[in-house]
Design a protein around this motif. Structure first.
Motif, mmCIF file in Angstrom:
data_model
loop_
_atom_site.group_PDB
_atom_site.id
_atom_site.type_symbol
_atom_site.label_atom_id
_atom_site.label_comp_id
_atom_site.label_asym_id
_atom_site.label_seq_id
_atom_site.Cartn_x
_atom_site.Cartn_y
_atom_site.Cartn_z
ATOM 1 N N GLU A 193 -4.512 7.955 4.057
ATOM 2 C CA GLU A 193 -4.170 8.271 2.675
ATOM 3 C C GLU A 193 -2.969 9.210 2.608
ATOM 4 O OE1 GLU A 193 -8.438 6.965 2.806
ATOM 5 O OE2 GLU A 193 -7.125 8.186 4.061
ATOM 6 N N GLY A 194 -2.895 10.155 3.536
ATOM 7 C CA GLY A 194 -1.755 11.052 3.586
ATOM 8 C C GLY A 194 -0.473 10.313 3.909
ATOM 9 N N ALA A 195 -0.533 9.407 4.880
ATOM 10 C CA ALA A 195 0.650 8.630 5.264
ATOM 11 C C ALA A 195 1.158 7.789 4.095
ATOM 12 C CB ALA A 195 0.320 7.743 6.458
ATOM 13 N N LEU A 196 0.226 7.162 3.355
ATOM 14 C CA LEU A 196 0.640 6.309 2.238
ATOM 15 C C LEU A 196 1.142 7.130 1.056
ATOM 16 C CD1 LEU A 196 -2.103 3.541 2.387
ATOM 17 C CD2 LEU A 196 0.198 3.544 3.370
ATOM 18 N N ASP A 197 0.517 8.287 0.800
ATOM 19 C CA ASP A 197 1.025 9.171 -0.259
ATOM 20 C C ASP A 197 2.439 9.632 0.084
ATOM 21 O OD1 ASP A 197 -1.253 8.942 -1.744
ATOM 22 O OD2 ASP A 197 -1.982 10.978 -1.388
ATOM 23 N N LEU A 198 2.664 9.963 1.342
ATOM 24 C CA LEU A 198 3.997 10.397 1.761
ATOM 25 C C LEU A 198 5.004 9.268 1.587
ATOM 26 C CD1 LEU A 198 5.651 12.721 3.109
ATOM 27 C CD2 LEU A 198 5.277 11.496 5.269
ATOM 28 N N ALA A 199 4.637 8.062 1.980
ATOM 29 C CA ALA A 199 5.547 6.918 1.830
ATOM 30 C C ALA A 199 5.906 6.697 0.366
ATOM 31 C CB ALA A 199 4.906 5.662 2.420
ATOM 32 N N ASP A 200 4.927 6.857 -0.519
ATOM 33 C CA ASP A 200 5.213 6.721 -1.956
ATOM 34 C C ASP A 200 6.152 7.824 -2.428
ATOM 35 O OD1 ASP A 200 3.627 4.483 -2.200
ATOM 36 O OD2 ASP A 200 1.862 5.597 -2.885
ATOM 37 N N GLU A 201 5.877 9.051 -2.003
ATOM 38 C CA GLU A 201 6.700 10.181 -2.430
ATOM 39 C C GLU A 201 8.138 10.022 -1.949
ATOM 40 O OE1 GLU A 201 7.379 14.808 -1.225
ATOM 41 O OE2 GLU A 201 5.333 14.031 -1.086
ATOM 42 N N LEU A 202 8.309 9.469 -0.754
ATOM 43 C CA LEU A 202 9.640 9.352 -0.156
ATOM 44 C C LEU A 202 10.344 8.055 -0.522
ATOM 45 C CD1 LEU A 202 8.964 10.752 3.430
ATOM 46 C CD2 LEU A 202 9.750 11.970 1.397
ATOM 47 N N ASP A 203 9.705 7.225 -1.357
ATOM 48 C CA ASP A 203 10.325 5.980 -1.838
ATOM 49 C C ASP A 203 10.724 5.059 -0.695
ATOM 50 O OD1 ASP A 203 10.124 6.695 -4.582
ATOM 51 O OD2 ASP A 203 11.915 7.937 -4.397
ATOM 52 N N ALA A 204 9.842 4.938 0.291
ATOM 53 C CA ALA A 204 10.111 4.027 1.402
ATOM 54 C C ALA A 204 9.983 2.581 0.920
ATOM 55 C CB ALA A 204 9.132 4.289 2.538
ATOM 56 N N ARG A 205 10.964 1.752 1.286
ATOM 57 C CA ARG A 205 10.923 0.355 0.859
ATOM 58 C C ARG A 205 9.891 -0.452 1.642
ATOM 59 N NH1 ARG A 205 15.648 2.206 -0.790
ATOM 60 N NH2 ARG A 205 16.642 2.501 1.237
ATOM 61 N N GLN A 206 9.730 -0.158 2.912
ATOM 62 C CA GLN A 206 8.644 -0.709 3.717
ATOM 63 C C GLN A 206 7.986 0.465 4.430
ATOM 64 O OE1 GLN A 206 9.494 -4.629 5.884
ATOM 65 N NE2 GLN A 206 11.556 -3.781 5.678
ATOM 66 N N ARG A 207 6.686 0.325 4.713
ATOM 67 C CA ARG A 207 5.999 1.375 5.441
ATOM 68 C C ARG A 207 5.002 0.768 6.418
ATOM 69 N NH1 ARG A 207 3.372 2.705 0.501
ATOM 70 N NH2 ARG A 207 5.529 2.859 -0.257
ATOM 71 N N ARG A 208 4.878 1.414 7.558
ATOM 72 C CA ARG A 208 3.825 1.095 8.517
ATOM 73 C C ARG A 208 3.202 2.405 8.974
ATOM 74 N NH1 ARG A 208 4.206 -3.232 6.837
ATOM 75 N NH2 ARG A 208 4.280 -5.237 7.931
ATOM 76 N N VAL A 209 1.904 2.370 9.141
ATOM 77 C CA VAL A 209 1.162 3.527 9.634
ATOM 78 C C VAL A 209 1.005 3.363 11.147
ATOM 79 C CG1 VAL A 209 -1.006 4.797 9.513
ATOM 80 C CG2 VAL A 209 0.000 3.798 7.442
ATOM 81 N N VAL A 210 1.407 4.415 11.883
ATOM 82 C CA VAL A 210 1.396 4.373 13.343
ATOM 83 C C VAL A 210 0.571 5.543 13.887
ATOM 84 C CG1 VAL A 210 3.592 3.129 13.508
ATOM 85 C CG2 VAL A 210 3.593 5.636 13.427
ATOM 86 N N HIS A 211 0.543 5.662 15.216
ATOM 87 C CA HIS A 211 -0.315 6.644 15.895
ATOM 88 C C HIS A 211 -1.761 6.456 15.430
ATOM 89 C CE1 HIS A 211 -1.429 10.373 17.942
ATOM 90 N NE2 HIS A 211 -0.263 10.287 18.559
ATOM 91 N N VAL A 212 -2.179 5.202 15.419
ATOM 92 C CA VAL A 212 -3.468 4.787 14.855
ATOM 93 C C VAL A 212 -4.551 4.843 15.929
ATOM 94 C CG1 VAL A 212 -4.696 2.846 13.799
ATOM 95 C CG2 VAL A 212 -2.323 3.343 13.144
ATOM 96 N N ALA A 213 -5.674 5.470 15.608
ATOM 97 C CA ALA A 213 -6.809 5.554 16.521
ATOM 98 C C ALA A 213 -7.721 4.336 16.368
ATOM 99 C CB ALA A 213 -7.597 6.839 16.260
ATOM 100 N N HIS A 214 -8.663 4.209 17.294
ATOM 101 C CA HIS A 214 -9.597 3.076 17.249
ATOM 102 C C HIS A 214 -10.716 3.287 16.234
ATOM 103 C CE1 HIS A 214 -13.030 4.628 20.027
ATOM 104 N NE2 HIS A 214 -12.394 5.659 19.506
ATOM 105 N N ARG A 215 -10.664 4.366 15.478
ATOM 106 C CA ARG A 215 -11.778 4.712 14.596
ATOM 107 C C ARG A 215 -11.719 4.035 13.231
ATOM 108 N NH1 ARG A 215 -12.264 11.240 15.760
ATOM 109 N NH2 ARG A 215 -12.676 11.065 18.006
ATOM 110 N N TYR A 216 -10.711 3.239 12.966
ATOM 111 C CA TYR A 216 -10.720 2.439 11.741
ATOM 112 C C TYR A 216 -11.756 1.331 11.870
ATOM 113 C CZ TYR A 216 -6.395 4.505 9.916
ATOM 114 O OH TYR A 216 -5.466 5.363 9.411
#
Length: 274
Positions: free
Chosen positions: A232-255
Motif C-alpha cells: 500500500e505504501g509503494a502504490l501510494d508513493l507511485a500515485d503521489e509521484l505521478d508514475a506512468r507505470q509502476r512495479r512493486v519490487v523487493h517482494v517477499a514470499h509472504r503475499y
C-alpha cells in the motif's frame, strides 16, 4: 531505454529454499521466481548497459535472461543482496566502473563507495567511482542521480536514470520506508517507470515486532517495521509521484498465492521499453 528486471525479490527470494508455503509452491508450479535485486538498463542509442545493483544471483540472472554484460554499475547500498554479486565480474569483464555515493555513513564510518572499494580491493576489474547524492552524473549515455532514501540503520539511495535525448525516465526507490525526503521525492517524480520497494501487504504489519507506521488516511501502514514499504505504501508513493507505470519490487514470499504473481507485483524477466 530498455529495462529488464533481473531480480525482484527480497533477501531470500521466491521460492525460498526449503520453504513449502503456498506461495513458494505456486512459484515452483508456475516456473516463476524472484531472485535478489538487480535491474538491467540498455541505452538503445549507444548499446551501452547500465546495471543497477549487483545481485548475488548475477550469474543466474544473466544466463537466464540472455542479456549483455554491463558497461557500468550503480550500487544503492551495501547489503549483500544488492552488492555481493560484484565478485562475478572477475574474468567476465576487463573493466567495470562502479558508481556509488560518497556520503560518509555514521554507522559504518565509510561511504558506500568506500565500503565497496575496501571489500573488492582484490578485483582489478572494479573501479569505484564516488558520486555526490542529488548531483547528476553521465554514465552509459544516461543522466544518473543517487537520491537519499530511508533504510535504517544504513545510508541508502534510490536511483533516477534519464535519457537526455529521448526524455525517458526510470526511477527506483531502492530499499526504503515510506518517509522518503521531499527533495528525493521530487527527483523520483514523473517517471515513465517507477520501481518501488513493497516487501509485504500492510495486513502483515501486525506480525512484525515493530508493527507498521506512516499510516495513510484510512489508517493503513505504509511502512513495514522500519526498513521497507508495504504494498500500500509503494502504490501510494507511485500515485503521489505521478508514475506512468509502476512495479512493486523487493517482494517477499509472504503475499498470498492468488495475489503474489499479479500486477503490480513484479517478477523476474519483465521488460519495459521507455
Amino acid at each position: 531505454m530498455r529495462v529488464t528486471l533481473l531480480g525482484t525479490g527480497d533477501t531470500a527470494g521466491t521460492p525460498r529454499p526449503g520453504c513449502d508455503c503456498d506461495t513458494c509452491l505456486a512459484a515452483r508450479e508456475r516456473d516463476v521466481e524472484r531472485t535478489r535485486s538487480s535491474v538491467h538498463v540498455v541505452n538503445e542509442e549507444t548499446g551501452e548497459v547500465l546495471l543497477i545493483d549487483t545481485s548475488p544471483d548475477f550469474r543466474q540472472q544473466f544466463l537466464r535472461e540472455d542479456v549483455a554484460l554491463p558497461d557500468a554499475a550503480v550500487v544503492t547500498h551495501i547489503h549483500f543482496d544488492h552488492l555481493d554479486g560484484l565478485g562475478n565480474v572477475y574474468r567476465l569483464l576487463d573493466h567495470l566502473p562502479v558508481y556509488a555515493a560518497d556520503e560518509t555513513d555514521p554507522v559504518t564510518e565509510e561511504s558506500v563507495a568506500e565500503s565497496i572499494d575496501r571489500k573488492y580491493d582484490y578485483l582489478d576489474t572494479v573501479s569505484v567511482q564516488p558520486r555526490e547524492p542529488l548531483q547528476s552524473f553521465r554514465v552509459c549515455g544516461f543522466d544518473v542521480t543517487l537520491v537519499p532514501v530511508v533504510h535504517p540503520p544504513l545510508l541508502t539511495y534510490g536511483v533516477v536514470v534519464e535519457h537526455p535525448e529521448t526524455g525517458a525516465k526510470l526511477a527506483l526507490t531502492g530499499d526504503t520506508n515510506y518517509q522518503i525526503p521531499e527533495e528525493s521525492r521530487e527527483r523520483l517524480r514523473d517517471a515513465d517507470l517507477l520501481l518501488a520497494d513493497g516487501i509485504v501487504p500492510a495486513s502483515l504489519c501486525e506480525y512484525h515486532p515493530l508493527g507498521g507506521r506512516h499510516e495513510n488516511e484510512e489508517g493503513v501502514p505504509r511502512t513495514f517495521g522500519t526498513k521497507h514499504m508495504t504494498l500500500e505504501g509503494a502504490l501510494d508513493l507511485a500515485d503521489e509521484l505521478d508514475a506512468r507505470q509502476r512495479r512493486v519490487v523487493h517482494v517477499a514470499h509472504r503475499y498470498p498465492p492468488e495475489q503474489a504473481f499479479e500486477e503490480p507485483l513484479a517478477v523476474d524477466g519483465e521488460t519495459f521499453d521507455l
